[in-house]
Design a protein around this motif. Structure first.
Motif, PDB file in Angstrom:
ATOM      1  N   UNK A 162      70.723  26.781  48.990  1.00  0.00           N
ATOM      2  CA  UNK A 162      70.650  27.897  49.879  1.00  0.00           C
ATOM      3  C   UNK A 162      70.686  27.567  51.302  1.00  0.00           C
ATOM      4  N   UNK A 163      71.019  26.438  51.697  1.00  0.00           N
ATOM      5  CA  UNK A 163      71.015  26.076  53.039  1.00  0.00           C
ATOM      6  C   UNK A 163      72.342  26.051  53.612  1.00  0.00           C
ATOM      7  N   UNK A 164      73.040  27.244  53.363  1.00  0.00           N
ATOM      8  CA  UNK A 164      74.357  27.568  53.851  1.00  0.00           C
ATOM      9  C   UNK A 164      74.510  28.914  54.054  1.00  0.00           C
ATOM     10  N   UNK A 165      75.280  29.522  54.954  1.00  0.00           N
ATOM     11  CA  UNK A 165      75.529  30.829  54.951  1.00  0.00           C
ATOM     12  C   UNK A 165      76.482  31.408  53.839  1.00  0.00           C
ATOM     13  N   UNK A 166      76.352  32.476  53.307  1.00  0.00           N
ATOM     14  CA  UNK A 166      77.051  33.072  52.199  1.00  0.00           C
ATOM     15  C   UNK A 166      78.144  32.527  51.903  1.00  0.00           C
ATOM     16  N   UNK A 167      79.437  32.982  52.929  1.00  0.00           N
ATOM     17  CA  UNK A 167      80.729  32.779  52.766  1.00  0.00           C
ATOM     18  C   UNK A 167      81.070  31.279  52.982  1.00  0.00           C
ATOM     19  N   UNK A 168      80.240  30.618  53.733  1.00  0.00           N
ATOM     20  CA  UNK A 168      80.467  29.311  53.828  1.00  0.00           C
ATOM     21  C   UNK A 168      80.293  28.535  52.585  1.00  0.00           C
ATOM     22  N   UNK A 173      80.360  29.775  49.593  1.00  0.00           N
ATOM     23  CA  UNK A 173      81.494  30.357  48.812  1.00  0.00           C
ATOM     24  C   UNK A 173      82.743  29.378  48.845  1.00  0.00           C
ATOM     25  N   UNK A 174      83.123  28.917  49.903  1.00  0.00           N
ATOM     26  CA  UNK A 174      84.140  27.871  50.243  1.00  0.00           C
ATOM     27  C   UNK A 174      83.619  26.559  49.838  1.00  0.00           C
ATOM     28  N   UNK A 206      79.032  29.750  44.995  1.00  0.00           N
ATOM     29  CA  UNK A 206      78.318  29.499  46.457  1.00  0.00           C
ATOM     30  C   UNK A 206      76.891  29.394  46.398  1.00  0.00           C
ATOM     31  N   UNK A 207      75.973  30.190  46.629  1.00  0.00           N
ATOM     32  CA  UNK A 207      74.414  29.864  46.398  1.00  0.00           C
ATOM     33  C   UNK A 207      73.924  31.061  45.680  1.00  0.00           C
ATOM     34  N   UNK A 246      90.137  26.856  51.725  1.00  0.00           N
ATOM     35  CA  UNK A 246      89.882  28.215  52.150  1.00  0.00           C
ATOM     36  C   UNK A 246      90.626  28.449  53.446  1.00  0.00           C
ATOM     37  N   UNK A 288      84.784  31.402  61.414  1.00  0.00           N
ATOM     38  CA  UNK A 288      83.998  30.033  61.332  1.00  0.00           C
ATOM     39  C   UNK A 288      84.996  28.848  60.620  1.00  0.00           C
ATOM     40  N   UNK A 290      72.381  27.441  62.342  1.00  0.00           N
ATOM     41  CA  UNK A 290      71.618  26.540  61.353  1.00  0.00           C
ATOM     42  C   UNK A 290      71.296  25.410  62.308  1.00  0.00           C
ATOM     43  N   UNK A 323      67.753  29.104  59.946  1.00  0.00           N
ATOM     44  CA  UNK A 323      68.961  29.964  60.244  1.00  0.00           C
ATOM     45  C   UNK A 323      68.425  31.231  61.066  1.00  0.00           C
ATOM     46  N   UNK A 334      70.714  35.561  58.251  1.00  0.00           N
ATOM     47  CA  UNK A 334      71.855  35.402  58.509  1.00  0.00           C
ATOM     48  C   UNK A 334      72.740  36.686  58.275  1.00  0.00           C
TER      49      UNK A 334
END
Lengths: 170, 432
Positions: free
Chosen positions: A102-108, A110-111, A140-141, B268, B305, B351, B356, B378
């Motif tokens: 969970x320690x990443x933003x959602x779209x990041x 997914x990548x 992703x998460x 990506x 990003x 982060x 966050x 976020x």
């Protein structure tokens, strides 16, 4: 996933022991050497070439370091077993799921999950698995298996899981 | 949904009655971090019984903005009997009201509601706004929000944001098997509607500039792709026919394009699709993760990003993919950039230090400041006036997610009312 597969393995082993205890006098029986890395498949009720066989006897999950997607030396043996198993069951097709903590933003994430799934796929392909048999998907998460907010949980969630999408025995 | 769009056209606003004075006495400066909320009295509107409901929605809107101190109607000395006579301002001064709103709702012969309201400067003893609206009775909440927007605009000099909607992800079930549904609601949490049934995962919805179309990501059929949802027809359509995952969609300011990420071989990159011709252009070609693109309001630039420099950071490029340059240098990892509709700021997620948080910086990366302090905040989204943001907040230990709003100054943080857990909010433009 580690936890689950450990528990299932333990269950498989203990049922063998229970059966052994029931016989009056254990007789020495010659057993053929097991096929590579699949020693328990012949001693449990798990159908060879099934999803359960992959999960329990081969190992379907590898793990990643934080924000990383390289295959660790520890995980190479799991993927080598997967490749050997896929060679034995050539009709089976798989999808590799890439997951993140969970320690990443959602779209990041997914990548990042896509990177992880692709790492697993590339390693399997390098071991001779046809690329056409391996699809990838990133969650992703979105699909954690452990929900505590601590490193032990996050480590379990950072994973690549090989799942059967077709051609399995049941 | 159709009714919603059609009914919106039925509004007629007229300047009524008294002339608006050239100079306003009342003023709230929304750019200040620490303001004195303006004491305002909003008695129930007279006439049709819906007047009481409408006034209570206006009171709630203005209270939520943090810029007004909405006075308790129980404290009122004067009862409004006729909105076409000048109030006795002394009766409002004694309860320390600086502004007064009077209104009247009447049912017309054709069944429509007619609402008249006036905003008064109590100290100056003058009318600041006088407007009249017509709509169908089932649209009474929108009339209330339009009244709130008119008051907000007159007092702050900024456009309001109350007559807007939020598209978001409604969450239910355990964290290990979370059910996620596409949902929309009014800005104040009223009228929530579910647009998908939860049988497949949906993520990151965003409105187009008319709020009639939603771009989002769906896992329907276990194929994660960007979809469009048409609010009028209820139809969902996969956007394009890509061999791999598409994600992170966002409309261009003119609504004619969708910029998004396409994954290929684990990598990506950012692409843009013209919705009219369906032609696709690739904007980034880097082995790094490039995602979360967001257009500048003039459509000439895109912030996104990338971890091309070794960690997730915020970049800006021209809309054709040229002139890529990093703008976030304030430490930590920085992502999910979203350009303010005013153009002056980019909101993002930082982060750092195990948390966050939502921050803002200017498009050149200067002036970075953090505006929230959660454990996992976020995905910011801007109100159409660029003064307020919403974002998703996740609690530790998989205990659910919620949507919050906060002023760009960092004050007035509030939880947004949602049906159950919710994440990934996206604010609509002002509804036309």
């Amino acid at each position: 996933m580690i936890k689950i597969s450990t528990v299932l393995k333990f269950a498989a082993v203990s049922s063998v022991l229970t059966l052994a205890a029931c016989t009056d006098k254990p007789k020495a029986v010659e057993t053929a050497p097991p096929p590579a890395s699949m020693s328990s498949s012949t001693t449990s009720s798990i159908v060879p070439g099934s999803a359960e066989d992959l999960r329990v006897n081969v190992g379907d999950t590898v793990h990643f370091d934080y924000d990383a997607y390289n295959i660790t030396s520890e995980d190479r043996s799991v993927l080598q077993r997967q490749a050997a198993w896929l060679a034995k069951y050539p009709s089976i097709r798989v999808t590799v799921e890439g997951h993140c903590d969970e320690r990443g933003t959602r779209e990041y994430n997914l990548a990042l999950g896509a990177r992880r799934a692709n790492s697993v796929k590339e390693y399997l392909v390098s071991l001779g698995v046809s690329a056409g048999r391996v699809e990838t998907i990133s969650y992703g998460k979105e699909r954690p298996i452990c929900t505590q907010s601590d490193e032990s949980c996050w480590a379990q969630n950072r994973r690549g899981v090989t799942t059967i999408t077709g051609g399995a025995n049941s | 949904m159709k009714k919603f769009a059609v009914a919106a056209l039925a509004f007629v606003a007229l300047v009524a009655g008294f002339a608006v004075p050239a100079e306003a006495q009342l003023r709230v400066d929304v750019t200040q971090g620490n303001i004195q909320p303006l004491p305002i009295a909003i008695p129930d509107f007279i006439g049709d019984p819906s007047g009481a409901q409408i006034a209570s929605v206006v009171r709630a809107d203005l209270d939520r903005s943090g810029l007004f101190k909405v006075l308790d109607p129980k404290s009122f000395v004067e009862q409004v009997k006729d909105i076409n006579t000048v109030p006795n301002f002394g009766n409002w001064r004694v309860i320390n009201a600086q502004a007064l709103v009077t209104g009247q709702v009447q049912q017309q012969a054709d069944g429509r509601l007619r609402l008249d309201f006036r905003l008064w400067d109590v100290a100056g003893g003058s009318q600041m706004v006088g407007l009249q609206y017509y709509t169908t009775p089932d649209n009474w909440r929108r009339i209330a929000h339009l009244v709130s927007d008119a008051i907000y605009q007159r007092v702050t000099g900024e456009k309001g944001y109350f007559d807007t909607r939020i598209v978001f992800i409604s969450e239910s079930g355990p964290a290990t098997n979370r059910k996620k549904r596409l949902a929309v609601m009014d800005e104040d949490g009223a009228n929530p509607k579910f647009l998908t049934n939860g049988s497949y995962l949906v993520l990151t919805p965003r409105f187009n500039p008319t709020a009639q179309m939603i771009a989002y990501m769906s896992y329907i059929g276990n194929k994660p792709r960007v979809y469009l949802f048409d609010m009028e027809s209820g139809r969902q359509e996969m956007l394009g026919n890509f061999p791999n995952m598409t994600f992170s969609p966002r409309f261009s300011p003119d609504g004619n394009k969708v910029v998004m990420s396409l994954e290929s071989g684990g990598n990506s990159d950012i692409y843009v699709m013209d919705l009219r011709t369906r032609s696709v252009s690739r904007l980034t070609s880097d082995p790094a993760i490039d995602t979360s693109p967001s257009f500048s309001p003039d459509g000439t630039q895109i912030t996104f990003e990338s971890d091309r420099g070794g960690s997730q950071q915020v970049y800006v490029m021209n809309a054709d993919g040229s002139n890529v340059h990093r703008i976030s240098f304030g430490g930590g990892k920085n992502g999910t950039p979203v350009w303010s509709p005013r153009g002056d700021l980019i909101a993002f997620t930082k982060q750092a230090g195990g948390t966050f948080r939502i921050g803002v910086m200017r498009p050149d990366g200067s002036g970075e400041r953090m505006i929230t302090d959660g454990w996992e905040d976020e995905g910011p989204t801007w109100a159409p006036n660029g003064r307020v943001l919403m974002f998703g907040r996740t609690e530790r230990g998989g205990r659910g997610s919620s949507i919050w709003s906060v002023d760009v100054t960092g004050r007035n943080e509030r939880r947004v009312i949602t049906p159950g857990s919710a994440s990934d909010p996206a604010w609509s433009p002002l509804i036309q």
